[in-house]
Every structure is written in C-alpha cells, then in structure tokens.
Scaffold this active site. Sequence first.
Site, short mmCIF file in Angstrom:
data_model
loop_
_atom_site.label_atom_id
_atom_site.label_comp_id
_atom_site.label_asym_id
_atom_site.label_seq_id
_atom_site.Cartn_x
_atom_site.Cartn_y
_atom_site.Cartn_z
N ARG A 158 77.25 52.52 53.70
CA ARG A 158 76.84 52.99 52.36
C ARG A 158 75.93 52.01 51.62
NH1 ARG A 158 82.47 54.51 51.76
NH2 ARG A 158 82.71 56.62 52.54
N LYS A 184 61.26 52.53 47.97
CA LYS A 184 61.21 53.85 48.62
C LYS A 184 61.37 53.63 50.12
CE LYS A 184 58.49 57.01 45.75
NZ LYS A 184 57.25 57.82 45.65
N GLU A 187 45.18 51.54 49.81
CA GLU A 187 46.23 51.51 48.77
C GLU A 187 45.86 50.50 47.67
OE1 GLU A 187 48.65 53.78 48.81
OE2 GLU A 187 49.59 53.96 50.80
N LYS A 208 52.23 47.45 40.93
CA LYS A 208 53.35 48.26 41.45
C LYS A 208 54.67 47.83 40.82
CE LYS A 208 55.37 50.65 45.22
NZ LYS A 208 55.35 51.16 46.57
N GLU A 242 61.06 57.59 40.04
CA GLU A 242 59.97 58.55 39.89
C GLU A 242 60.33 59.72 38.97
OE1 GLU A 242 57.35 58.92 43.44
OE2 GLU A 242 57.39 61.06 42.98
N ARG A 274 56.06 56.68 37.70
CA ARG A 274 55.93 56.22 39.10
C ARG A 274 55.11 57.21 39.95
NH1 ARG A 274 60.06 53.23 43.30
NH2 ARG A 274 58.51 53.17 44.96
N ASN A 330 51.34 57.92 43.52
CA ASN A 330 51.11 58.96 44.52
C ASN A 330 49.68 59.51 44.46
OD1 ASN A 330 52.85 61.48 46.07
ND2 ASN A 330 53.74 59.45 45.99
N HIS A 357 48.04 61.18 47.47
CA HIS A 357 49.08 61.43 48.47
C HIS A 357 49.44 62.91 48.63
CE1 HIS A 357 49.46 57.10 48.31
NE2 HIS A 357 50.35 57.10 49.29
N HIS A 367 49.28 63.39 52.31
CA HIS A 367 50.48 63.65 53.12
C HIS A 367 50.38 64.99 53.85
CE1 HIS A 367 53.57 60.72 51.05
NE2 HIS A 367 52.78 60.12 51.90
N HIS A 384 47.85 56.26 57.65
CA HIS A 384 48.28 56.63 56.29
C HIS A 384 47.23 56.23 55.24
CE1 HIS A 384 50.85 57.39 52.85
NE2 HIS A 384 50.62 56.16 52.42
N1 LIG Z 1 57.77 52.91 50.94
C1 LIG Z 1 56.61 52.94 50.34
O1 LIG Z 1 56.51 52.74 49.12
C2 LIG Z 1 55.38 53.16 51.15
C3 LIG Z 1 54.12 52.87 50.59
C4 LIG Z 1 52.99 53.06 51.36
C5 LIG Z 1 53.09 53.50 52.69
N2 LIG Z 1 54.34 53.74 53.19
C6 LIG Z 1 54.48 54.15 54.61
O2 LIG Z 1 54.02 53.07 55.42
C7 LIG Z 1 53.61 53.58 56.69
C8 LIG Z 1 52.31 52.96 57.09
O3 LIG Z 1 52.49 51.56 57.17
P1 LIG Z 1 51.45 50.64 57.95
O4 LIG Z 1 50.09 51.08 57.63
O5 LIG Z 1 51.86 49.26 57.69
O6 LIG Z 1 51.68 51.08 59.47
P2 LIG Z 1 52.56 50.47 60.66
O7 LIG Z 1 53.82 49.93 60.17
O8 LIG Z 1 52.60 51.52 61.70
O9 LIG Z 1 51.65 49.25 61.17
C9 LIG Z 1 50.38 49.55 61.69
C10 LIG Z 1 50.20 48.93 63.09
O10 LIG Z 1 49.97 47.55 62.94
C11 LIG Z 1 50.84 46.81 63.82
N3 LIG Z 1 51.08 45.54 63.15
C12 LIG Z 1 51.85 45.31 62.07
N4 LIG Z 1 51.72 44.06 61.64
C13 LIG Z 1 50.86 43.46 62.49
C14 LIG Z 1 50.32 42.15 62.56
N5 LIG Z 1 50.55 41.23 61.63
N6 LIG Z 1 49.47 41.88 63.58
C15 LIG Z 1 49.16 42.82 64.51
N7 LIG Z 1 49.62 44.08 64.47
C16 LIG Z 1 50.48 44.39 63.46
C17 LIG Z 1 52.02 47.70 64.00
O11 LIG Z 1 52.69 47.40 65.20
C18 LIG Z 1 51.40 49.09 64.01
O12 LIG Z 1 50.92 49.38 65.30
C19 LIG Z 1 53.53 55.08 56.53
O13 LIG Z 1 54.64 55.67 57.17
C20 LIG Z 1 53.63 55.30 55.03
O14 LIG Z 1 54.20 56.53 54.71
C21 LIG Z 1 55.47 53.59 52.46
O1 LIG Z 2 55.88 53.68 45.76
C1 LIG Z 2 55.52 54.81 45.43
O2 LIG Z 2 56.07 55.44 44.52
C2 LIG Z 2 54.40 55.46 46.14
O3 LIG Z 2 54.13 56.62 45.93
C3 LIG Z 2 53.59 54.62 47.09
C4 LIG Z 2 52.89 55.41 48.17
O4 LIG Z 2 51.75 54.66 48.56
C5 LIG Z 2 53.73 55.59 49.45
O5 LIG Z 2 52.96 56.16 50.45
C6 LIG Z 2 55.03 56.34 49.27
O6 LIG Z 2 55.80 56.25 50.45
C7 LIG Z 2 54.84 57.79 48.99
O7 LIG Z 2 56.02 58.27 48.51
P1 LIG Z 2 56.45 59.79 48.53
O8 LIG Z 2 57.54 59.86 47.51
O9 LIG Z 2 55.26 60.63 48.17
O10 LIG Z 2 56.92 60.08 49.90
ZN LIG Z 3 50.89 55.45 50.42
#
Ligand SMILES: NC(=O)c1ccc[n+]([C@@H]2O[C@H](COP(=O)([O-])OP(=O)(O)OC[C@H]3O[C@@H](n4cnc5c(N)ncnc54)[C@H](O)[C@@H]3O)[C@@H](O)[C@H]2O)c1
Ligand SMILES: O=C(O)C(=O)C[C@@H](O)[C@H](O)[C@H](O)COP(=O)(O)O
Ligand SMILES: [Zn+2]
Length: 368
Positions: free
Chosen positions: A121, A143, A185, A227, A237, A241, A245, A248, A252, A267
């Site tokens: 949990r 998130k 971003e 952020k 959100e 917040r 997006n 997005h 998305h 992404h």
């Molecule tokens: N939680 C949030 O607020 C939030 C915000 C934005 C995006 N996201 C999510 O994040 C994801 C995209 O993340 P990303 O762009 O980091 O992709 P990713 O995590 O897939 O990384 C991209 C690639 O780079 C490689 N890599 C990572 N670090 C490296 C390094 N230092 N050197 C060499 N290779 C490296 C990874 O192995 C992968 O192949 C999406 O799923 C998106 O929805 C979430």
């Molecule tokens: O942190 C947030 O809030 C964002 O919307 C950041 C976005 O860049 C990110 O891709 C996030 O994962 C999107 O969230 P979602 O709620 O649309 O899935």
């Molecule tokens: Zn994003």
Amino acid sequence: MTIIPVSGGAFAAYDVVVGRGLLAQAGAHIAPLAKGRTVIVTDETVAGIHAQALTASLTAAGVTSEIVAVPAGEGSKSFTELERVLDRLLEIGLDRKDVVIALGGGVVGDLAGLAAALFMRGIDFVQIPTTLLAQVDSSVGGKTAIDTPRGKNLVGAFHQPRLVLADIDVLATLPERQVRSGWAEVLKHGLICDAPFFDWLAGGGAAGAKGDPAALVRAVIRSVEIKSAVVGEDEKEAGRRALLNLGHTFGHAIETEVGFDEGALAHGEAVALGCCMAFRYSAGEGLCSADDVARVEAVVAAAGLPTRLDQAGSFAADRLLALMAGDKKAEGGALTLILARGIGQAFVAKGVDAAKVRAFLIEEGATA
Ligand SMILES: NC(=O)c1ccc[n+]([C@@H]2O[C@H](COP(=O)([O-])OP(=O)(O)OC[C@H]3O[C@@H](n4cnc5c(N)ncnc54)[C@H](O)[C@@H]3O)[C@@H](O)[C@H]2O)c1
Ligand SMILES: O=C(O)C(=O)C[C@@H](O)[C@H](O)[C@H](O)COP(=O)(O)O
Ligand SMILES: [Zn+2]
C-alpha cells in the site's frame, strides 16, 4: 548544485537536487532516507551504463541494494512489467521501511513509482532521472502510471518521491533523439507560463537541444521550478496542474494510435506536435495570433521536433477524437483542452466542442 523544494498540499515536502556528478554522491543523499534496503528499478540499457556507479555509491554509504531491470522502452509501462516488478520486490522480501530507487527515464520512473505506490500500500521511492525528459518533467510531481491499449497512463497513482537527484552528467550518454524529445517538455514549460524563458530557449538556450551542458543545467532548473510551483499548488490536478498537459490531449491520442511505438514517435515528439496543434487550434478560435503559431512552429522545428500531423503518420479523425474523449481531463464525455492566448499564456478550456475538434483534425490532415 541547486536544490529546488517541492512542497504544498497533503504530501511530504521533498527536494529536487540538480547538479553535476550527483550519481557518485547518491549514496550520501539516499542513506538518511533508507533505514533498510533499497531496490534499484532500472531498464536494461541504463543498467549497463549507469547502475554500477549508483550501486558503488550506495555501498560506500552503507546502503544495500539489488537491481531489477525491465526492457528499455514504453512497452514496459504495462501490466505485465508492473506485475513482474512487484513480484520481484516480494521475492526479495522488501518491507515497508525499504526504498525503491527509480534509475532511468520516464518509463522507469512511472513504472517504479507505481510499483512503490502499490507495494504494501505504498513505500518510499527516490527518483534518479537519466533522460532529459525525466529530469525536467517526469521525476517531479508524483504522477506514476502504466499504459493500456485504450490509452496512455490510464492506470496509475499519485505517489510523490522522497527525493529527486538530477545529475546533468548522465545526459552525456543519452542519444541525441532523446535529448530532443526531452527538450519538447522544456519548450512546453515556456509556452505554458514563461515567455522570457521561451525567448531564451529560442535564442541563447537553443544549444540545450543539442546537448550543451550549460544550457541543459539552466533548462532543467527553470523547468523544475515551474513544475514544482504548479504541483505544490495542485498536486492531484484539480485545476491549474492540467496546464502541464499542454500538447498532451492531441499528443497522447497520437501516441496511442501509433501503438506506443517510440521508434516511430517518442513521447516528447508527440508533445511537440501536440503543442503546435494546440496553438493552431487556439489561433483558429481567435485566441492567439498567427505570429505566435509561426514562432512556436519555428522554434519546435529548429529543435528537430515534428510540427505537423503527417510527420507522425496517417490518422483517422474519428479515431483520434475517440481517444481524446477518453483522456483523463475529459468530464462527462466533454473534451478539455489546454489552449493559449499567446506564448506563456496557456489556460484550461473545458467543454470544447467535439465537432469543432473533428473539423480541426481533418484540417490538420486526418482522414474524415
Ligand atoms: N510522470 C510524469 O509526470 C511524466 C512526465 C512526462 C513524461 N512521462 C512519461 O515518460 C515516458 C517517456 O520518458 P523518456 O522520454 O525518458 O523515455 P524512456 O524512459 O523510454 O527513455 C528513453 C530511452 O533512453 C534510454 N536511456 C535513458 N537514460 C539514458 C542515458 N543516460 N544514456 C543512454 N540511454 C538512456 C532508455 O533506455 C530508453 O531507451 C513516457 O511514458 C511518458 O508518458 C511521465
Ligand atoms: O505532471 C503533469 O501533470 C503532466 O501533465 C506532465 C506531462 O508531461 C506528462 O506526460 C504526464 O505523464 C501526463 O499526465 P496525464 O495525466 O495526462 O497522463
Ligand atoms: Zn509529457
């Protein structure tokens, strides 16, 4: 080293530490949080490049660690990998005092964060983002999520990290395309609420999109400041917040339609395209000027990111619209879009007319 606090609302405050050489100091930063063991969740690519430096630093600080590696790429944000990670945490025998460390990009952070939210949990987790995208965005704000074939991030939880360590030096090994993806971003943050920052990104700061470390430091710090302020005000959100997006709702839907194939569309690339679409939609509604649209498109293109739908593939308008209606911001089936009155002036638009969006998607090149 710069420390940006994230605080507000109901969650425990934490620091985002931005600097160079932080991976080697990670053990000292994490030791005060880790009363027991740690498990490093990473992907197979990052494990081969950066995991050893982290484990050495933890060991030197007296913290024990084990590694759980998932395949690299968006496909790991799945029920299958979530189950596998949780099962490994159980097998290792983690307890509630132990800590999960997410070492990787946004995929690892989102997956490991969700596993930490669910495990017994909820246990503590630390983010060590290794992509630009993860440093400027996904490691901050709590998130966490996996995807389903019905859409992006549809299963998840808000679970804030206890600490974020953003080491600019680890970006040196990042492929150029991934730097550009993270840059999208960064541009988004300027477009939402900081026109002077966007001006800098378009001018002197543009070297960051090509990996210039000094520009990256400034881009990461300003992005995290933006952020952090938004998340501190509105963790879950309920309102403001949603501005994060921008780009997005379109992005998305497009990512889902290409089957989360980041080889075809990463992404950040989807977000860059989505931001251009949001500005074009805004201009069509008379909200922002054609000059704003031209500037956004020029800066996005100069960073090597897509601006037009046909650069991502061919799409049916009705299919994209159906996916947009399933977006988490939709209310009672009505669309919510993040639109703009100009650069740095984004706002949340609820109850957007679906017929207008459909016509817009067709103008953008989607098939009727
Ligand atoms: N939680 C949030 O607020 C939030 C915000 C934005 C995006 N996201 C999510 O994040 C994801 C995209 O993340 P990303 O762009 O980091 O992709 P990713 O995590 O897939 O990384 C991209 C690639 O780079 C490689 N890599 C990572 N670090 C490296 C390094 N230092 N050197 C060499 N290779 C490296 C990874 O192995 C992968 O192949 C999406 O799923 C998106 O929805 C979430
Ligand atoms: O942190 C947030 O809030 C964002 O919307 C950041 C976005 O860049 C990110 O891709 C996030 O994962 C999107 O969230 P979602 O709620 O649309 O899935
Ligand atoms: Zn994003």
